[in-house]
Structures are given as C-alpha cells and as structure tokens.
Write an enzyme that holds these catalytic residues in place. Structure first.
Site, PDB file in Angstrom:
ATOM      1  N   PRO A  13       0.847  -1.194   0.000  1.00  0.00           N
ATOM      2  CA  PRO A  13       0.000   0.000   0.000  1.00  0.00           C
ATOM      3  C   PRO A  13       0.882   1.244   0.000  1.00  0.00           C
ATOM      4  CG  PRO A  13       0.038  -1.014   2.176  1.00  0.00           C
ATOM      5  CD  PRO A  13       0.806  -1.921   1.276  1.00  0.00           C
ATOM      6  N   MET A  14       0.666   2.146  -0.962  1.00  0.00           N
ATOM      7  CA  MET A  14       1.508   3.340  -1.071  1.00  0.00           C
ATOM      8  C   MET A  14       0.617   4.555  -1.310  1.00  0.00           C
ATOM      9  SD  MET A  14       4.773   1.867  -3.242  1.00  0.00           S
ATOM     10  CE  MET A  14       3.808   0.761  -4.304  1.00  0.00           C
ATOM     11  N   MET A  15       0.680   5.496  -0.384  1.00  0.00           N
ATOM     12  CA  MET A  15      -0.167   6.683  -0.466  1.00  0.00           C
ATOM     13  C   MET A  15       0.097   7.444  -1.765  1.00  0.00           C
ATOM     14  SD  MET A  15      -2.116   6.665   2.137  1.00  0.00           S
ATOM     15  CE  MET A  15      -2.791   8.329   2.082  1.00  0.00           C
ATOM     16  N   CYS A  96       3.041   3.280   9.373  1.00  0.00           N
ATOM     17  CA  CYS A  96       3.241   4.592   8.754  1.00  0.00           C
ATOM     18  C   CYS A  96       3.740   5.592   9.794  1.00  0.00           C
ATOM     19  CB  CYS A  96       1.944   5.083   8.128  1.00  0.00           C
ATOM     20  SG  CYS A  96       2.115   6.700   7.319  1.00  0.00           S
ATOM     21  N   LYS A 135       0.192  -4.904   9.214  1.00  0.00           N
ATOM     22  CA  LYS A 135       1.460  -4.476   8.613  1.00  0.00           C
ATOM     23  C   LYS A 135       2.154  -3.569   9.610  1.00  0.00           C
ATOM     24  CE  LYS A 135       3.593  -2.649   4.396  1.00  0.00           C
ATOM     25  NZ  LYS A 135       4.549  -1.692   4.984  1.00  0.00           N
ATOM     26  N   HIS A 167       7.701  -4.645   7.831  1.00  0.00           N
ATOM     27  CA  HIS A 167       8.705  -3.764   7.229  1.00  0.00           C
ATOM     28  C   HIS A 167       9.929  -3.832   8.138  1.00  0.00           C
ATOM     29  CE1 HIS A 167       9.612   0.336   5.160  1.00  0.00           C
ATOM     30  NE2 HIS A 167      10.724  -0.275   5.518  1.00  0.00           N
ATOM     31  N   ASN A 207       9.023  -7.083   4.083  1.00  0.00           N
ATOM     32  CA  ASN A 207       8.870  -5.858   3.303  1.00  0.00           C
ATOM     33  C   ASN A 207      10.005  -4.915   3.665  1.00  0.00           C
ATOM     34  OD1 ASN A 207       7.048  -2.877   3.808  1.00  0.00           O
ATOM     35  ND2 ASN A 207       7.465  -3.652   1.773  1.00  0.00           N
ATOM     36  N   GLY A 209      12.862  -2.274   1.253  1.00  0.00           N
ATOM     37  CA  GLY A 209      14.101  -2.272   0.489  1.00  0.00           C
ATOM     38  C   GLY A 209      14.274  -3.417  -0.483  1.00  0.00           C
ATOM     39  N   ARG A 231       8.236   0.519  -3.654  1.00  0.00           N
ATOM     40  CA  ARG A 231       8.612   1.478  -4.700  1.00  0.00           C
ATOM     41  C   ARG A 231       9.137   0.820  -5.970  1.00  0.00           C
ATOM     42  NH1 ARG A 231      12.495   4.786  -1.064  1.00  0.00           N
ATOM     43  NH2 ARG A 231      12.393   2.814   0.075  1.00  0.00           N
TER      44      ARG A 231
END
Length: 338
Positions: A13-15, A96, A135, A167, A207, A209, A231
């Site tokens: 999920p990426m804003m 986040c 997450k 992460h 998650n 890198g 990314r």
C-alpha cells in the site's frame, strides 16, 4: 510447482500511488500478486464517500484494503464495510510514521501500544470472515526490535491474527520524514527470518528495500512466507510481468511492457469514456519501460501530452511508437555488418 497463496508476492500500500487505476495496471502484469489499496482511515470509510474511497474494478482480485485507525469499534465497522464491498483482506496499518498519522494515534506509533493493536484486531476479526492482517515495523525510536516486534506479533496472534507483513526497519517518529523513514533506519532482515522460525505457525511476509524479483526469491529461500514490494514495483512496474512464472511457478510466459499496455487498453478506454482524465491513469504507467531505449520519450509524452484536456489513447500510442522507434534504432546499431 510452488504454492499459489496470494501473500507469496504482494505490492505494498503506497499513499498517492496504489489507487484503483494503479492496481488495474498491476493486475494486467500479474494475475497472482496480492494488491493493496492506499491506506484509508476507518473514519473515512465509515463517514466518507465509499464509492470514491472503496470502489474498484472487479478484475483487481485478489485485493486488500489497508485501514488506519485505533478505535476498535470503528475499525470493526470499517472492516465489515470493506468485506461488503468485496475486498479479499483487511489490513491494519501499524507502520506509517507520518506526523498526520501520529496525531491520529495510528500508524507506527501503535508499535508502542501492542495491547491496543490486539484489541483492534480482535474487534476486526469478530466482524469479518475475510483475513484480517497487520502491517508493522520492527519497532519505533528507542525500542528494542527483538522485544517490540515479538510483543506486537504475539499479542495479535493471541487475538487470532495469523498473518503479518513486517517492514524490516524501525521508524523514527521524531527527526525523520516519512521519506527518510523508508531509507535511513537500517534493515534487519535476519530478525524477520527469526520471527518466522520461532513462530512457524504464523504467515510472515517481509517488506522493505526489496529491489526486485531476484531479491524476493532470496527472501523466500530464507523461509518467510511472502515478500511485499513497494517502490520498485511502482517505478519499475515491468518487473511484475515476471512474478507469475518466477514466484508462483506458473507455466506462463512473462508479460512484457508492450503486452501490458495492450491488456490495460480496455480499462483505459472504459475509464476515459466514463470521464476519467488520461493523466489519472497514465501517471502510473511511467515506469513500464524502465531501463529500455525510449523510456525517457515514453515518460515525456505521457507526462506532457497526457495532462492536456481531451487527451486519449492516441497519446499512449504516440508514446509506444517512440519506444518502438528507439528499440529499432538500437537493433540497427547493434546488428552485425552484412
């Protein structure tokens, strides 16, 4: 042949990135990857425009909704709404680090409140039949990751949670921006591997890198159940075309970027006809030809021409022609002399 669990490979999920248009593009590249929405707050789901926030093309399955919040009752209601809208999973954001998220008492700051997270997850679990997942980070600020990560996971597992996306970095809630928090705190992959070894009954997805499919396969070889790319999957979207074959073991051909554009075209046409501006969709396509001749021209044409009023599929075609021209020129330069 490997297993087909969706969590084996997922897109984070990426804003501002993984909206409904982005997910439909990623789906034409991989039929198997689990796709996540941007984070949506539980309050927005309960009180906001649900069609705008939650609506998605049915071709996106499997797709998970990520929620932000810390009120158990509100999260439970939001999760029930998500299930009614057809989502395959609901995920709670405990990672986040942005100031806005901290001020709302959710995101990474919840790493300090594992009992509250477990209470939230118990409420969500009781409200829905679809998987409810977490997450998280490995810790925040001065926490000892070996204590904070295991404490959060164990409390949530006691509440019935079976799947966690970790992460593998701390988040620094003061002094680092959200962008810096994605790069500066050191990665600790071995701690996540250890979590899986010591909690073998849980599903652990790693998650942070991960630069591509080769690295994802290395992580899987180290015992985790799945890998989530962020990314890299966005900026180099073409790599997703290898996932079904290499990660899920399907006997299929990879989906190259030209094929992806053709598969995405019907979605583009439908959305354009419904009044969606081309730029809302084409912005997610900029990384498709990453590393190939013509990639710069592809990005320039989509960026400059795609924002113009009335821009349509002809813009995508011009950008494709620029890539084909550049590829042909390279082949001509490298062809052996007759």
């Amino acid at each position: 042949m490997t297993r087909f669990e969706p969590h084996r490979f997922s897109v984070a999920p990426m804003m501002d990135w993984t909206d409904r248009h982005c997910r439909s593009l990623h789906r034409v590249l991989s039929r198997r990857a689990l796709l996540y929405t941007e984070m949506v707050t539980s309050g927005a789901v309960v009180h906001g425009d649900r069609e705008k926030l939650l609506g998605f093309d049915p071709g996106q399955h499997p797709v998970a909704l990520q929620l932000g919040g810390s009120d158990p009752a509100e999260l439970a209601l939001a999760a029930r709404i998500a299930e009614d809208w057809g989502y395959d999973e609901v995920n709670l954001n405990v990672g986040c680090p942005s100031d806005r998220v901290q001020s709302g008492r959710f995101g990474a700051c919840l790493m300090r409140e594992p009992d509250l997270v477990a209470e939230c997850m118990a409420a969500i679990k009781a409200a829905v039949k679809i998987p409810a997942t977490v997450k998280c980070r490995i810790g925040v600020d001065d926490q000892d990751p070996e204590e904070s990560l295991f404490a959060l996971v164990d409390r949530c597992a006691a509440a019935g949670v079976e799947s966690f996306v970790v992460h593998a970095r701390k988040a620094w809630l003061q002094g680092l921006s959200p962008k810096e928090n994605r790069d500066i705190p050191p990665l600790d992959y071995p701690l996540v591997y250890r979590l899986k070894r010591e909690r073998p009954n849980l599903t652990i997805v790693i998650n942070g890198g991960v630069p591509g499919v080769d690295a994802a396969l290395e992580h899987l070889a180290n015992g985790v159940d799945g890998v989530m790319l962020g990314r890299a999957a966005y900026h180099e979207a073409g790599l997703l075309g290898e996932v079904d074959r290499r990660v899920f073991g399907e006997a299929v051909e990879d989906v190259d970027s030209f094929a992806a554009v053709e598969r995405y075209r019907p979605y583009l046409a439908r959305e354009l006809a419904a009044g969606t501006p081309l730029a809302a969709m084409s912005r997610h396509m900029l990384g498709l030809f990453h590393g190939l001749p013509g990639a710069r021209a592809w990005r320039r044409i989509l960026t400059v021409e795609g924002v113009k009023a009335g821009a349509g599929l002809e813009v995508v075609d011009r950008a494709l022609d620029a890539v084909r021209l550049a590829l042909a020129a390279r082949e001509e330069r490298t062809a052996p002399a007759a």
